[in-house]
Enzyme design. Structure first.
Site, PDB file in Angstrom:
ATOM      1  N   ASP A 289      32.948  42.935  43.422  1.00  0.00           N
ATOM      2  CA  ASP A 289      33.211  44.144  42.630  1.00  0.00           C
ATOM      3  C   ASP A 289      34.370  43.967  41.651  1.00  0.00           C
ATOM      4  O   ASP A 289      34.551  44.790  40.756  1.00  0.00           O
ATOM      5  CB  ASP A 289      33.465  45.350  43.540  1.00  0.00           C
ATOM      6  CG  ASP A 289      34.641  45.171  44.476  1.00  0.00           C
ATOM      7  OD1 ASP A 289      34.679  44.140  45.166  1.00  0.00           O
ATOM      8  OD2 ASP A 289      35.526  46.055  44.536  1.00  0.00           O
ATOM      9  N   HIS A 290      35.137  42.880  41.782  1.00  0.00           N
ATOM     10  CA  HIS A 290      36.243  42.619  40.863  1.00  0.00           C
ATOM     11  C   HIS A 290      35.869  41.638  39.752  1.00  0.00           C
ATOM     12  O   HIS A 290      36.633  41.466  38.809  1.00  0.00           O
ATOM     13  CB  HIS A 290      37.444  42.078  41.628  1.00  0.00           C
ATOM     14  CG  HIS A 290      38.079  43.081  42.531  1.00  0.00           C
ATOM     15  ND1 HIS A 290      39.295  43.664  42.275  1.00  0.00           N
ATOM     16  CD2 HIS A 290      37.637  43.639  43.699  1.00  0.00           C
ATOM     17  CE1 HIS A 290      39.592  44.526  43.243  1.00  0.00           C
ATOM     18  NE2 HIS A 290      38.597  44.528  44.111  1.00  0.00           N
TER      19      HIS A 290
ATOM     20  N   HIS B 288      40.957  51.593  42.857  1.00  0.00           N
ATOM     21  CA  HIS B 288      40.056  50.997  43.855  1.00  0.00           C
ATOM     22  C   HIS B 288      39.882  52.002  44.997  1.00  0.00           C
ATOM     23  O   HIS B 288      40.101  51.712  46.171  1.00  0.00           O
ATOM     24  CB  HIS B 288      40.599  49.663  44.364  1.00  0.00           C
ATOM     25  CG  HIS B 288      39.571  48.851  45.114  1.00  0.00           C
ATOM     26  ND1 HIS B 288      39.312  49.034  46.456  1.00  0.00           N
ATOM     27  CD2 HIS B 288      38.738  47.871  44.713  1.00  0.00           C
ATOM     28  CE1 HIS B 288      38.371  48.192  46.857  1.00  0.00           C
ATOM     29  NE2 HIS B 288      38.000  47.478  45.803  1.00  0.00           N
TER      30      HIS B 288
END
Length: 357
Positions: free
Chosen positions: A114-115, A307
């Site tokens: 996801d990063h 996040h």
């Protein structure tokens, strides 16, 4: 009577048609003005003063309509450095007045999907949007080479299509893709200088996200102002060390009491795998209260959560997310959304919270 009604209806239709035509012209003029403002750099000029931190993505792997994948844009002295780039984040750039073509570098905190899953979009938009003739530099701990190689391989056919269609004068072939810039993982208490030019200094330091390794956070200093970006981590003494006295702490957080609701719902639905995943993620993220305790100990002036876990589609859930935070942290704490912008004017003390998009 019927004739009058018919004439009245006809006049109304004509008025509606005229209004629609005028409305369309106004809409198209506004559309054109927005294009000019974005491409001319007029929007970007709002970031001229001091150190600016913009959440181009405040979310996590959990889909959230208010939050793209994790992405932080740092703007200082007319330059843009991006820290992580999750799914959908690059598409937010124009909304927030951030020209992708002006991005100087991408810094990765770690290699969770996801990063990094927005790298392809960022390197394409930077290349085409800025007619760049050098690839996007991607800094990260050792192992970043494999990540960059994968994206370059996957996008190689597309590079060829773009050049063939638009021509090398519009999209220089030498600017396609990305270039890995690896660094050794800093020891506890040490840091690695990633960027140091014209007053903008960015260093990487280690954080704890086991079993994910390597993992780092970043500290940014610019003309008397400072910010720390945590990346993914549990409450970390090393991060607290680098965040000491910082103007802005941008920290990830997972609200266990809200994730527990997901666990219960997954079990009720018979989705035991999802129930187990929601339990597993407890142990490698910090809670909002733990982050607030760290911010208090570090004397951080402002705390910005990103996040965000779990997704918070309703504002009321944001209040539940920070339950207990005010009891342990004296400063202001903000639950980030896409477009949250913190401006730190040069050599001052102001922390200005703004919104873009």
């Amino acid at each position: 009577m019927r004739r009058k009604l018919a004439i009245g209806a006809l006049i109304l239709l004509l008025l509606l048609a005229v209004a629609a035509a005028v409305g369309d012209r106004v809409l198209l003029r506004a559309m054109r003005a927005q294009v000019v403002s974005t491409l001319s750099g007029e929007d970007f000029a709002q970031y001229a003063d001091g150190l600016n931190v913009v959440l181009c993505g405040a979310g996590s792997p959990m889909p959230d309509p208010a939050r793209a994948g994790p992405c932080v844009a740092v703007v200082a002295g007319g330059r843009i450095v991006v820290i992580d780039v999750g799914s959908g984040a690059t598409r937010n750039f124009p909304r927030f007045g951030l020209p992708p073509g002006r991005v100087e570098a991408l810094l990765l905190t770690h290699f969770h999907s996801d990063h990094i899953d927005g790298i392809g979009e960022l390197m394409l938009q930077r290349w085409a949007g800025g007619s760049r003739d050098t690839p996007l530099p991607v800094h990260g701990p050792e192992g970043v080479e494999r990540i960059v190689e994968g994206f370059n391989t996957a996008y190689a056919p597309d590079f060829g299509y773009r050049v063939a269609h638009h021509g090398p004068g519009v999209i220089p072939p030498s600017g396609a893709g990305a270039r890995a810039v690896p660094f050794a993982m800093p020891a506890e208490g040490d840091s690695h200088v990633v960027f140091d030019d014209d007053g903008l200094r960015i260093v990487a330091f280690s954080v704890t996200h086991a079993p994910v390794a390597p993992a780092v956070g970043y500290r940014i200093d610019y003309r008397g102002r400072s910010a720390v970006i945590s990346g993914d981590t549990v409450k970390s003494d090393n991060l607290a060390r680098f965040a000491q006295g910082v103007d802005l702490l941008v920290h990830e957080a997972l609200a266990v009491h809200l994730v527990d609701v997901i666990t219960a719902g997954a079990r009720e639905a018979g989705a035991e795998n999802m129930a187990q995943i929601s339990l597993d993620i407890h142990d490698y993220h910090a809670t909002p209260v733990e982050v607030a305790e760290l911010a208090q100990a570090a004397e951080a002036k402002h705390l910005l959560y990103y996040h965000i876990v779990p997704a918070l589609p309703l504002r009321r859930l944001e209040k539940l997310f920070v339950r207990g935070v005010a009891e342990v942290y004296d400063g202001p704490a903000t639950v980030g959304r896409d477009g949250t912008w913190v401006q730190l004017p040069e050599n001052g003390a102001d922390v200005r919270l703004r919104r873009r998009g």
